[in-house]
Write an enzyme that holds these catalytic residues in place. Structure first.
Site, PDB file in Angstrom:
ATOM      1  N   ASN A  81      89.277 -36.139  68.209  1.00  0.00           N
ATOM      2  CA  ASN A  81      90.052 -35.116  68.912  1.00  0.00           C
ATOM      3  C   ASN A  81      90.214 -33.917  68.002  1.00  0.00           C
ATOM      4  O   ASN A  81      90.435 -34.072  66.801  1.00  0.00           O
ATOM      5  CB  ASN A  81      91.450 -35.633  69.273  1.00  0.00           C
ATOM      6  N   ARG A 135      87.576 -41.149  73.652  1.00  0.00           N
ATOM      7  CA  ARG A 135      86.976 -41.571  72.376  1.00  0.00           C
ATOM      8  C   ARG A 135      86.676 -43.066  72.354  1.00  0.00           C
ATOM      9  O   ARG A 135      85.612 -43.479  71.895  1.00  0.00           O
ATOM     10  CB  ARG A 135      87.878 -41.196  71.197  1.00  0.00           C
TER      11      ARG A 135
END
Length: 91
Positions: free
Chosen positions: A38, A20
């Protein structure tokens, strides 16, 4: 230039490997708006919006991901561009 929106789900070893954070850096360098997060099932989900070429490059990047990631599959769904996203965030 035309605008594009892509909703992606990335599968594999993609959590706990800076996926990320690296995606945020890549999106910022491309001028893409959207987010990445996530999911509880171990996948990473993202929404990218911007210039068509930049979004395509971001989607291509998802197949590689961060250095330690092991991407197994990327599910890409093109959606109608809305222009409502502003900036890029990690959720």
């Amino acid at each position: 230039m035309s605008k594009k929106r892509a909703h992606v789900t990335i599968k594999g070893r993609v959590q706990g490997v800076f996926f990320r954070t690296t995606a945020e850096e890549k999106a910022s360098s491309l001028g893409i708006s959207g987010w990445i997060t996530n999911r509880r099932d171990g996948t990473v989900e993202g929404l990218f919006e911007g210039e068509e070429e930049a979004v395509d490059e971001m989607v291509s990047w998802c197949y590689e991901g961060s250095g330690p990631a092991d991407v197994r599959d990327v599910d890409v769904k093109e959606e109608e561009y809305t222009g409502e996203l502003n900036g890029f965030s990690v959720r």
